[in-house]
Design an enzyme around this catalytic site. Sequence first.
Site, PDB file in Angstrom:
ATOM      1  N   VAL A  35      22.538   8.324  16.919  1.00 19.49           N
ATOM      2  CA  VAL A  35      22.625   6.887  16.683  1.00 19.49           C
ATOM      3  C   VAL A  35      23.448   6.669  15.423  1.00 19.49           C
ATOM      4  O   VAL A  35      22.999   6.984  14.322  1.00 19.49           O
ATOM      5  CB  VAL A  35      21.223   6.257  16.528  1.00 19.49           C
ATOM      6  CG1 VAL A  35      21.355   4.766  16.262  1.00 19.49           C
ATOM      7  CG2 VAL A  35      20.384   6.512  17.774  1.00 19.49           C
ATOM      8  N   GLU A  93       0.834  -1.210   0.000  1.00 19.28           N
ATOM      9  CA  GLU A  93       0.000   0.000   0.000  1.00 19.28           C
ATOM     10  C   GLU A  93       0.867   1.258   0.000  1.00 19.28           C
ATOM     11  O   GLU A  93       0.525   2.253  -0.647  1.00 19.28           O
ATOM     12  CB  GLU A  93      -0.942  -0.010   1.208  1.00 19.28           C
ATOM     13  CG  GLU A  93      -1.890  -1.202   1.272  1.00 19.28           C
ATOM     14  CD  GLU A  93      -2.684  -1.438  -0.001  1.00 19.28           C
ATOM     15  OE1 GLU A  93      -2.929  -0.469  -0.749  1.00 19.28           O
ATOM     16  OE2 GLU A  93      -3.055  -2.598  -0.266  1.00 19.28           O
ATOM     17  N   HIS A 138       1.807   1.996  -3.452  1.00 17.50           N
ATOM     18  CA  HIS A 138       0.796   2.783  -4.172  1.00 17.50           C
ATOM     19  C   HIS A 138       0.973   4.271  -3.874  1.00 17.50           C
ATOM     20  O   HIS A 138       0.928   5.107  -4.777  1.00 17.50           O
ATOM     21  CB  HIS A 138      -0.608   2.334  -3.768  1.00 17.50           C
ATOM     22  CG  HIS A 138      -1.043   1.040  -4.385  1.00 17.50           C
ATOM     23  ND1 HIS A 138      -0.841   0.734  -5.708  1.00 17.50           N
ATOM     24  CD2 HIS A 138      -1.697  -0.034  -3.859  1.00 17.50           C
ATOM     25  CE1 HIS A 138      -1.334  -0.469  -5.972  1.00 17.50           C
ATOM     26  NE2 HIS A 138      -1.853  -0.956  -4.866  1.00 17.50           N
ATOM     27  N   ASP A 146      22.682  26.646  -2.251  1.00  8.82           N
ATOM     28  CA  ASP A 146      21.737  26.861  -3.351  1.00  8.82           C
ATOM     29  C   ASP A 146      21.368  28.341  -3.432  1.00  8.82           C
ATOM     30  O   ASP A 146      20.747  28.887  -2.521  1.00  8.82           O
ATOM     31  CB  ASP A 146      20.487  26.005  -3.115  1.00  8.82           C
ATOM     32  CG  ASP A 146      19.678  25.812  -4.379  1.00  8.82           C
ATOM     33  OD1 ASP A 146      20.063  26.358  -5.422  1.00  8.82           O
ATOM     34  OD2 ASP A 146      18.651  25.111  -4.319  1.00  8.82           O
ATOM     35  N   ARG A 147      21.742  28.983  -4.529  1.00  9.20           N
ATOM     36  CA  ARG A 147      21.425  30.395  -4.741  1.00  9.20           C
ATOM     37  C   ARG A 147      20.404  30.510  -5.874  1.00  9.20           C
ATOM     38  O   ARG A 147      20.416  29.721  -6.818  1.00  9.20           O
ATOM     39  CB  ARG A 147      22.681  31.181  -5.113  1.00  9.20           C
ATOM     40  CG  ARG A 147      23.828  31.070  -4.117  1.00  9.20           C
ATOM     41  CD  ARG A 147      24.987  31.976  -4.534  1.00  9.20           C
ATOM     42  NE  ARG A 147      25.428  31.671  -5.903  1.00  9.20           N
ATOM     43  CZ  ARG A 147      26.116  32.518  -6.675  1.00  9.20           C
ATOM     44  NH1 ARG A 147      26.422  33.728  -6.217  1.00  9.20           N
ATOM     45  NH2 ARG A 147      26.500  32.167  -7.895  1.00  9.20           N
ATOM     46  N   ASP A 176      17.056  30.668 -11.543  1.00 11.41           N
ATOM     47  CA  ASP A 176      18.094  30.012 -10.755  1.00 11.41           C
ATOM     48  C   ASP A 176      19.420  30.730 -10.988  1.00 11.41           C
ATOM     49  O   ASP A 176      19.541  31.575 -11.870  1.00 11.41           O
ATOM     50  CB  ASP A 176      18.201  28.540 -11.167  1.00 11.41           C
ATOM     51  CG  ASP A 176      18.937  27.693 -10.148  1.00 11.41           C
ATOM     52  OD1 ASP A 176      19.190  28.189  -9.038  1.00 11.41           O
ATOM     53  OD2 ASP A 176      19.255  26.539 -10.471  1.00 11.41           O
ATOM     54  N   MET A 177      20.422  30.413 -10.185  1.00 10.20           N
ATOM     55  CA  MET A 177      21.770  30.950 -10.352  1.00 10.20           C
ATOM     56  C   MET A 177      22.763  29.800 -10.242  1.00 10.20           C
ATOM     57  O   MET A 177      22.514  28.823  -9.519  1.00 10.20           O
ATOM     58  CB  MET A 177      22.080  31.998  -9.264  1.00 10.20           C
ATOM     59  CG  MET A 177      21.184  33.225  -9.290  1.00 10.20           C
ATOM     60  SD  MET A 177      21.478  34.341  -7.882  1.00 10.20           S
ATOM     61  CE  MET A 177      23.133  34.916  -8.251  1.00 10.20           C
ATOM     62  N   ASP A 216      27.412   9.593   8.158  1.00 10.78           N
ATOM     63  CA  ASP A 216      26.656   8.411   8.572  1.00 10.78           C
ATOM     64  C   ASP A 216      26.243   7.665   7.314  1.00 10.78           C
ATOM     65  O   ASP A 216      25.319   8.068   6.616  1.00 10.78           O
ATOM     66  CB  ASP A 216      25.439   8.791   9.414  1.00 10.78           C
ATOM     67  CG  ASP A 216      24.869   7.604  10.179  1.00 10.78           C
ATOM     68  OD1 ASP A 216      24.880   6.492   9.611  1.00 10.78           O
ATOM     69  OD2 ASP A 216      24.413   7.782  11.316  1.00 10.78           O
ATOM     70  N   GLU A 276      24.101  13.401  12.756  1.00 14.51           N
ATOM     71  CA  GLU A 276      23.601  14.047  13.958  1.00 14.51           C
ATOM     72  C   GLU A 276      24.747  14.703  14.714  1.00 14.51           C
ATOM     73  O   GLU A 276      25.909  14.616  14.307  1.00 14.51           O
ATOM     74  CB  GLU A 276      22.880  12.996  14.826  1.00 14.51           C
ATOM     75  CG  GLU A 276      21.669  12.391  14.109  1.00 14.51           C
ATOM     76  CD  GLU A 276      21.267  11.028  14.656  1.00 14.51           C
ATOM     77  OE1 GLU A 276      20.077  10.813  14.845  1.00 14.51           O
ATOM     78  OE2 GLU A 276      22.156  10.189  14.885  1.00 14.51           O
TER      79      GLU A 276
END
EC number: 3.4.24.-
Length: 612
Positions: free
Chosen positions: A406, A337, A340, A484-485, A470-471, A419, A413
């Site tokens: 963890v 499910e 889906h 991200d510019r 975008d740049m 990780d 973390e």
Amino acid sequence: MIQVLLVTICLAVFPYQGSSIILESGNVNDYEVVYPRKVTALPKGAVQQKYEDAMQYEFTVNGEPVVLHLEKNKGLFSEDYSETHYSPDGREITTNPPVEDHCYYHGRIQNDADLTASISACDGLKGHFKLQGETYIIEPLKLPDSEAHAVFKYENVEKEDEAPKMCGVTQSNWESDESIKEDSQSNLTPAQQKYLNAKKYVKFFLVADHIMYLKYGRNLTTLRTRMFDTVNIVNQILQRINIHVALIGIEIWSKEDKIIVQSVPDVTLKLFATWRESVLLKRKNHDNAHLLTGINFNGPTAGLAYLGGICKPMYSAGIVQDHNKIHHLVAIAMAHEMGHNLGMDHDKDTCTCRAKACVMAGTLSCDASYLFSDCSRQEHRAFLIKNMPQCILKKPLKTDVVSPPVCGNYFVEVGEDCDCGSPATCRDPCCDAATCKLRQGAQCAEGLCCDQCRFKAAGTECRAATDECDMADLCTGRSAECTDRFQRNGQPCQNNNGYCYNRTCPTMNNQCIALFGPNAAVSQDACFQFNRQGNYYGYCRKEQNTKIACEPQNVKCGRLYCIDSSPAKKNPCNIIYSPNDEDKGMVLPGTKCADGMACNSNGQCVDVNRTY
């Protein structure tokens, strides 16, 4: 350096094969009795955990030696996992129990790289593994003062109901195989390729209804264990398509059901999805929720879910019947499910995987496997390319994590440099999987500005501009991150036909083309007057599921009207309407609605500087 503990347990086979016994999994006709003998060799100075990170079991099946390697499923729980149940007087009780040192494992048979085992070690050893294509189950015999366990084939469990269970999704209105193939193999835009390459996580919430509470003896611990056992397998199945399922919370309707759970599955799904959107989402942020129910659905239905509903407030939901005592069959139904929700339809006869039956088969059989077919993988990829659902990209920042870190759960973390998963699954040469620290000499482990464990030089382009909103992004030489510019919101774009909005240039014409094809264009202004009706084909926003008509100045921020110039389609006022997703086909926020004006998220045409 932290050393991973290896525990060896020898299972001595008792010289007896039982003919019939009633176990937790049901009435078993043929089984072997084994006695686990645990031998522990802790490294000097190591801290003893209640449940070790890695274990190895050696035992004999049908006279043949078997070595089973297990590793703790460290990604099973999210960092803000919570549990909710209800007191006899109806009070909501929510706790955040510690789940770092849990007892749920994934594993494999030695000399077989495929993950084919799922075991809980909470109270003895319970779970299943595959050996030479056969599914075996192990569980404690619960004898007084005894460590005896039973090992048996799934086929030796007497079936209470021989009728095969099925998924309730019957009519998907999905694209043809050819269009899916074209979508998944076509040239991708930089944004689509970036999306496909990104790691994906489903923050999952599981609810058990009141019948489940009664079915498991009104015992919260027993039911909780059943839910954990099930999600442990769902996590293992979805990892095969690079989806990490993290259980963010469970809720048990111990006092009474919060909806009217009915034997008609589509009605129950709609009620549960509505409750999720209006109640649960406001209380606990998550990506996807399922209801595990003890009710018997009409006919052979074992579950139902909205196709492609992931990340949608109303449709990222499913329901699954607890239809079998063996939890791995319930887990396969739940993974089906969720499949889906993630854009996969039922397998056709031509679809194949390396098993007799694949996860997305329409009928759940005893041959059910953990493998997705070639069709499912193609459909899932095409769904991701077309829709790019954003919620599954989000993983917590270090500063968001309040529980102890963890190592091995794929989340970086506090105190960790990287990780990459468990030592058995990690393939990152820069990261030490045992410590979650960078290896000696490494500056980084991942990131667009990381190359062979070293930072890329300052000024190196790490991400090209995808369009005029975008740049191009550049490396700093001091970090692995590619910041991200993009152009400021409100910057004119596409020859002043639109305004930049969150790095895109939404225009009505482009939205019409996306909905109706290359011959489509925005309709004349007169068509947009239908948005003053306040019904399914014309409204600006919804308040408590009531459609609110547009004010005259806002008509271009409601339902999008398009004209299709194809010869066979001459309606000048075309719309897209789906009862399963009523908001599909609405004008997108940030779209230009007049000179100097853009639509906000509330369906209003406002000054472009106030839109954002």
